[in-house]
Design an enzyme around this catalytic site. Sequence first.
Site, PDB file in Angstrom:
ATOM      1  N   LYS A   1     -26.512 -12.672  54.315  1.00 38.27           N
ATOM      2  CA  LYS A   1     -26.583 -11.900  53.071  1.00 38.27           C
ATOM      3  C   LYS A   1     -25.381 -12.289  52.219  1.00 38.27           C
ATOM      4  CE  LYS A   1     -29.338  -8.615  52.326  1.00 38.27           C
ATOM      5  NZ  LYS A   1     -30.787  -8.945  52.164  1.00 38.27           N
TER       6      LYS A   1
ATOM      7  N   ASP B   1     -30.838  -8.163  56.059  1.00 37.28           N
ATOM      8  CA  ASP B   1     -30.708  -6.748  55.694  1.00 37.28           C
ATOM      9  C   ASP B   1     -29.815  -6.014  56.699  1.00 37.28           C
ATOM     10  OD1 ASP B   1     -31.709  -4.665  53.783  1.00 37.28           O
ATOM     11  OD2 ASP B   1     -32.308  -3.731  55.683  1.00 37.28           O
TER      12      ASP B   1
ATOM     13  N   PHE C   1       3.184 -35.679  30.082  1.00 40.58           N
ATOM     14  CA  PHE C   1       2.108 -36.549  30.590  1.00 40.58           C
ATOM     15  C   PHE C   1       2.136 -37.862  29.819  1.00 40.58           C
ATOM     16  CE2 PHE C   1      -2.367 -37.929  31.244  1.00 40.58           C
ATOM     17  CZ  PHE C   1      -2.327 -37.978  32.630  1.00 40.58           C
TER      18      PHE C   1
ATOM     19  N   GLN D   1      -1.235 -33.045  38.840  1.00 44.43           N
ATOM     20  CA  GLN D   1      -1.341 -33.494  40.226  1.00 44.43           C
ATOM     21  C   GLN D   1      -0.015 -33.295  40.962  1.00 44.43           C
ATOM     22  OE1 GLN D   1      -2.676 -35.010  37.547  1.00 44.43           O
ATOM     23  NE2 GLN D   1      -4.476 -36.224  38.083  1.00 44.43           N
TER      24      GLN D   1
ATOM     25  N   ASN E   1      -7.362 -27.994  34.429  1.00 43.55           N
ATOM     26  CA  ASN E   1      -6.304 -28.196  33.431  1.00 43.55           C
ATOM     27  C   ASN E   1      -6.749 -27.516  32.137  1.00 43.55           C
ATOM     28  OD1 ASN E   1      -4.158 -29.091  31.963  1.00 43.55           O
ATOM     29  ND2 ASN E   1      -4.460 -31.273  32.390  1.00 43.55           N
TER      30      ASN E   1
HETATM   31  O1  LIG Z   1      -1.709 -33.531  34.243  1.00 46.82           O
HETATM   32  C1  LIG Z   1      -2.625 -34.244  33.846  1.00 46.82           C
HETATM   33  N1  LIG Z   1      -3.302 -35.021  34.718  1.00 46.82           N
HETATM   34  C2  LIG Z   1      -4.323 -35.853  34.331  1.00 46.82           C
HETATM   35  O2  LIG Z   1      -4.928 -36.576  35.183  1.00 46.82           O
HETATM   36  C3  LIG Z   1      -4.677 -35.852  32.972  1.00 46.82           C
HETATM   37  N2  LIG Z   1      -5.616 -36.506  32.262  1.00 46.82           N
HETATM   38  C4  LIG Z   1      -5.509 -36.084  30.978  1.00 46.82           C
HETATM   39  O3  LIG Z   1      -6.234 -36.479  30.029  1.00 46.82           O
HETATM   40  N3  LIG Z   1      -4.495 -35.181  30.841  1.00 46.82           N
HETATM   41  C5  LIG Z   1      -3.960 -35.014  32.082  1.00 46.82           C
HETATM   42  N4  LIG Z   1      -2.953 -34.227  32.523  1.00 46.82           N
END
Ligand SMILES: O=c1[nH]c(=O)c2[nH]c(=O)[nH]c2[nH]1
Length: 296
Positions: free
Chosen positions: A12, A58, A158, A218, A244
């Site tokens: 369930k 049930d 980034f 990451q 993200n």
């Molecule tokens: O921290 C990030 N990892 C990614 O792999 C990624 N790819 C992206 O377009 N922005 C980001 N930012």
Amino acid sequence: MGISMGPNQYGKAEVRIVTVDRSTPRHSIKDLNVSSALRGDLDAVHLTGDNGNCLPTDTQKNTVYAFAKQEPIGEIEDFALRLGKHFVSTADGITGARILIDEYNWQRIPVEGTGHDHSFSRANDEKRTTAVTIDGDRAHVVSGMKDLVVLKSTGSEFWGYPKDQYTTLAETNDRILATAVTARWRYLSTDVDWGKSFESIRATMLEAFATTHSLALQQSLYEMGKAALEKHPELAEVRLSLPNKHHFLVDLSPFGLENDNEVFFAADRPYGLIEGTVRRDDVEDAPMAWYSLAEF
Ligand SMILES: O=c1[nH]c(=O)c2[nH]c(=O)[nH]c2[nH]1
């Protein structure tokens, strides 16, 4: 060409149960979403419709309600262990069980500085979770949290990624980093103070998110998992799923205004989805499938 029945389970899904502890005027509540799934000698029900080993879903639902009345639910891990062990012992032919529980996050409404006795507010979407697997006389616990939304307004960059003819993303050394943390961690035993462990792992992962100067989500994922494993010897591995939640700088130049990282458009989709496992080198892989068959 032979055909046979492959791995299967049945149960369930999503029994929503709320309990009120009325033993004192200061009530406490538990709000859970419980799913059970049983495994075992279930070839006959699939091959011929013989229900001799098929404890009804049930009944599984009713067991959740009855157990909640007979003993305080306590920590979700303990409740799931009680349910799973019961199902395996009550029905011949049932040798395994998977109990999933999500717990909703209710808090007392503050009135004149103290939490009210019987009025609560659900703070947010965050859920505490557990997945307990009973396999014969063995029990495995994977707990976690879902949808814990966090944001850093700086301390995130980034850049340095490969570029091709389709790349438009601008490199940045100062962006908003936001995500909704879903994490699951696998315990090495069932001899654990579940509540204390949960609170500490949650706090540790949040602290790692806050203090990591992030060059990629990451990297934040790895640091969060690593911090939890370093502080908690009771854990074998941590799995994280981090959407993200992109915040794009609004172009204010048409209005003759500078945008010095102050005004953002919060996009809800599409979103990057960063997922990974952080694990201890010296422990074996999970002895069971982690999730319901439908997941992964
Ligand atoms: O921290 C990030 N990892 C990614 O792999 C990624 N790819 C992206 O377009 N922005 C980001 N930012």
